[in-house]
Design a protein around this motif. Structure first.
Motif, mmCIF file in Angstrom:
data_model
loop_
_atom_site.group_PDB
_atom_site.id
_atom_site.type_symbol
_atom_site.label_atom_id
_atom_site.label_comp_id
_atom_site.label_asym_id
_atom_site.label_seq_id
_atom_site.Cartn_x
_atom_site.Cartn_y
_atom_site.Cartn_z
ATOM 1 N N LEU A 135 0.775 -1.179 0.079
ATOM 2 C CA LEU A 135 -0.075 0.112 -0.091
ATOM 3 C C LEU A 135 0.991 1.321 0.220
ATOM 4 O O LEU A 135 1.862 1.261 0.781
ATOM 5 C CB LEU A 135 -0.936 0.081 1.215
ATOM 6 C CG LEU A 135 -1.870 1.076 1.421
ATOM 7 C CD1 LEU A 135 -2.822 0.768 0.256
ATOM 8 C CD2 LEU A 135 -2.745 0.629 2.695
ATOM 9 N N ARG A 136 0.715 2.185 -0.862
ATOM 10 C CA ARG A 136 1.391 3.378 -1.077
ATOM 11 C C ARG A 136 0.386 4.459 -0.617
ATOM 12 O O ARG A 136 -0.678 4.555 -0.798
ATOM 13 C CB ARG A 136 1.902 3.489 -2.332
ATOM 14 C CG ARG A 136 2.924 2.482 -2.726
ATOM 15 C CD ARG A 136 3.955 2.819 -3.841
ATOM 16 N NE ARG A 136 2.950 3.251 -5.093
ATOM 17 C CZ ARG A 136 2.751 2.491 -6.146
ATOM 18 N NH1 ARG A 136 2.734 1.098 -6.023
ATOM 19 N NH2 ARG A 136 1.984 2.867 -7.033
ATOM 20 N N GLU A 137 1.159 5.810 -0.763
ATOM 21 C CA GLU A 137 0.576 6.822 -0.131
ATOM 22 C C GLU A 137 -0.504 7.391 -1.350
ATOM 23 O O GLU A 137 -1.817 7.816 -1.090
ATOM 24 C CB GLU A 137 1.127 8.123 0.021
ATOM 25 C CG GLU A 137 0.612 9.376 0.594
ATOM 26 C CD GLU A 137 1.638 10.478 0.750
ATOM 27 O OE1 GLU A 137 1.096 11.640 1.237
ATOM 28 O OE2 GLU A 137 2.754 10.125 0.986
ATOM 29 N N GLU A 138 -0.315 7.127 -2.515
ATOM 30 C CA GLU A 138 -0.785 7.486 -3.617
ATOM 31 C C GLU A 138 -2.578 6.452 -3.662
ATOM 32 O O GLU A 138 -3.508 7.232 -3.925
ATOM 33 C CB GLU A 138 -0.379 7.214 -4.977
ATOM 34 C CG GLU A 138 0.933 8.037 -5.275
ATOM 35 C CD GLU A 138 2.040 6.990 -4.785
ATOM 36 O OE1 GLU A 138 2.089 6.050 -5.404
ATOM 37 O OE2 GLU A 138 2.628 7.611 -4.030
ATOM 38 N N ILE A 197 -3.985 5.701 -0.679
ATOM 39 C CA ILE A 197 -4.841 6.193 0.193
ATOM 40 C C ILE A 197 -5.322 7.539 0.010
ATOM 41 O O ILE A 197 -6.551 7.525 -0.029
ATOM 42 C CB ILE A 197 -3.978 6.236 1.339
ATOM 43 C CG1 ILE A 197 -3.319 5.053 1.887
ATOM 44 C CG2 ILE A 197 -4.563 6.958 2.605
ATOM 45 C CD1 ILE A 197 -2.252 5.076 2.972
ATOM 46 N N LEU A 198 -4.498 8.255 -1.109
ATOM 47 C CA LEU A 198 -5.450 9.653 -1.440
ATOM 48 C C LEU A 198 -6.250 9.231 -2.487
ATOM 49 O O LEU A 198 -7.451 10.013 -2.447
ATOM 50 C CB LEU A 198 -3.915 10.456 -1.945
ATOM 51 C CG LEU A 198 -3.204 10.880 -0.988
ATOM 52 C CD1 LEU A 198 -1.885 11.631 -1.804
ATOM 53 C CD2 LEU A 198 -3.762 12.048 0.040
ATOM 54 N N GLU A 199 -6.240 8.431 -3.262
ATOM 55 C CA GLU A 199 -7.144 7.816 -4.332
ATOM 56 C C GLU A 199 -8.400 7.457 -3.636
ATOM 57 O O GLU A 199 -9.517 7.930 -4.030
ATOM 58 C CB GLU A 199 -6.623 6.929 -5.237
ATOM 59 C CG GLU A 199 -7.645 6.701 -6.348
ATOM 60 C CD GLU A 199 -7.123 5.168 -6.984
ATOM 61 O OE1 GLU A 199 -8.107 4.753 -7.831
ATOM 62 O OE2 GLU A 199 -5.714 5.089 -7.152
ATOM 63 N N ALA A 200 -8.169 6.765 -2.468
ATOM 64 C CA ALA A 200 -9.411 6.418 -1.848
ATOM 65 C C ALA A 200 -10.186 7.418 -1.004
ATOM 66 O O ALA A 200 -11.444 7.282 -1.143
ATOM 67 C CB ALA A 200 -8.993 5.095 -0.957
ATOM 68 N N LEU A 201 -9.337 8.393 -0.645
ATOM 69 C CA LEU A 201 -10.067 9.272 0.128
ATOM 70 C C LEU A 201 -10.872 10.179 -0.761
ATOM 71 O O LEU A 201 -11.663 10.806 -0.392
ATOM 72 C CB LEU A 201 -8.960 9.908 0.929
ATOM 73 C CG LEU A 201 -8.413 9.428 2.142
ATOM 74 C CD1 LEU A 201 -7.216 10.251 2.778
ATOM 75 C CD2 LEU A 201 -9.576 8.907 3.321
ATOM 76 N N THR A 202 -10.049 10.538 -1.787
ATOM 77 C CA THR A 202 -10.647 11.367 -2.858
ATOM 78 C C THR A 202 -12.134 10.946 -3.549
ATOM 79 O O THR A 202 -12.789 11.469 -3.919
ATOM 80 C CB THR A 202 -9.749 12.129 -3.785
ATOM 81 O OG1 THR A 202 -8.999 10.980 -4.689
ATOM 82 C CG2 THR A 202 -8.711 12.936 -3.350
ATOM 83 N N SER A 203 -11.829 9.621 -3.632
ATOM 84 C CA SER A 203 -13.307 8.822 -4.454
ATOM 85 C C SER A 203 -14.189 8.442 -3.266
ATOM 86 O O SER A 203 -15.473 8.294 -3.927
ATOM 87 C CB SER A 203 -12.513 7.691 -5.089
ATOM 88 O OG SER A 203 -12.234 6.620 -4.009
ATOM 89 N N SER A 204 -14.059 8.528 -2.315
ATOM 90 C CA SER A 204 -15.097 8.253 -1.119
ATOM 91 C C SER A 204 -16.067 9.464 -1.040
ATOM 92 O O SER A 204 -15.815 10.601 -1.446
ATOM 93 C CB SER A 204 -14.659 8.065 0.306
ATOM 94 O OG SER A 204 -14.012 9.366 0.759
ATOM 95 N N LYS A 205 -17.181 9.172 -0.714
ATOM 96 C CA LYS A 205 -18.569 10.039 -0.552
ATOM 97 C C LYS A 205 -18.069 11.027 0.529
ATOM 98 O O LYS A 205 -17.611 10.711 1.601
ATOM 99 C CB LYS A 205 -19.883 9.198 -0.314
ATOM 100 C CG LYS A 205 -21.068 10.239 -0.081
ATOM 101 C CD LYS A 205 -22.272 9.362 0.078
ATOM 102 C CE LYS A 205 -23.377 10.127 0.577
ATOM 103 N NZ LYS A 205 -24.387 9.343 1.125
ATOM 104 N N SER A 206 -18.303 12.433 0.243
ATOM 105 C CA SER A 206 -18.054 13.376 0.997
ATOM 106 C C SER A 206 -19.195 13.592 2.213
ATOM 107 O O SER A 206 -20.275 13.436 2.053
ATOM 108 C CB SER A 206 -17.866 14.573 0.195
ATOM 109 O OG SER A 206 -17.678 15.887 1.022
ATOM 110 N N GLY A 207 -18.867 13.750 3.139
ATOM 111 C CA GLY A 207 -19.354 13.990 4.415
ATOM 112 C C GLY A 207 -19.906 12.745 5.107
ATOM 113 O O GLY A 207 -20.838 12.861 5.805
ATOM 114 N N SER A 208 -19.398 11.571 4.736
ATOM 115 C CA SER A 208 -19.964 10.298 5.479
ATOM 116 C C SER A 208 -18.728 9.552 5.895
ATOM 117 O O SER A 208 -17.456 9.798 5.622
ATOM 118 C CB SER A 208 -20.629 9.536 4.533
ATOM 119 O OG SER A 208 -19.818 8.860 3.448
ATOM 120 N N ALA A 209 -18.900 8.703 7.076
ATOM 121 C CA ALA A 209 -17.827 7.914 7.477
ATOM 122 C C ALA A 209 -17.592 6.498 6.587
ATOM 123 O O ALA A 209 -16.516 5.941 6.775
ATOM 124 C CB ALA A 209 -18.313 7.623 8.785
ATOM 125 N N ALA A 210 -18.477 6.152 5.945
ATOM 126 C CA ALA A 210 -18.418 4.903 5.039
ATOM 127 C C ALA A 210 -17.852 5.150 3.556
ATOM 128 O O ALA A 210 -18.178 6.246 2.973
ATOM 129 C CB ALA A 210 -19.659 4.115 5.032
#
Length: 143
Positions: A125-128, A130-143
């Motif tokens: 697992l690389r930092e890229e 993690i960043l990709e997963a965070l930016t593609s996740s729904k905004s304002g939700s924990a899931a």
């Protein structure tokens, strides 16, 4: 010199009143648009505010003295927190950790286990990623 101070104080007071009025209007508008619908805003507005425990002073470790300075108290709390986070890890050997992982994996029911893990599971697992997963996740939700 004194006249400048008075003018500056009046200007600050005026700006504070203006800012307060703007915040009040913003709150009224938000209530008008979101106040009666079940949403995060509604939940936050209607949730009970629990009182917070205020720490007025902390004992300086290893001494009989106390501190009331926020910066020092934060540093004491940080040091304590970091210490308890690593205390158990230092006592555990790699063999103990591996045994604990195997015990945990044995607890997973067979119907929930993958027969063969996907190939991408073997990648580091690389930092890229993690960043990709965070930016593609729904905004304002924990899931």
């Amino acid at each position: 010199m004194r006249i400048n101070e008075i003018l500056i104080e009046k200007e600050i007071s005026h700006l504070q009143r203006k800012n307060s009025k703007k915040n009040s209007l913003r709150a009224q508008a938000k209530w008008a648009t979101h106040g009666e619908t079940i949403s995060k805003y509604w939940s936050k507005i209607n949730s009970q505010k629990s009182p917070r425990d205020i720490i007025h002073r902390l004992n300086i470790p290893g001494t009989e003295r106390y501190t009331t300075k926020s910066e020092e108290m934060a540093e004491i709390a940080k040091t304590y927190h970091n210490g308890i986070q690593t205390a158990d890890n230092e006592r555990q050997t790699e063999t103990d950790k591996e045994a604990a992982r195997k015990r945990t994996l044995r607890e997973i029911p067979n119907e929930q286990k993958l027969e063969t893990p996907p190939a991408h599971m073997e990648e580091t697992l690389r930092e890229e990623h993690i960043l990709e997963a965070l930016t593609s996740s729904k905004s304002g939700s924990a899931a």
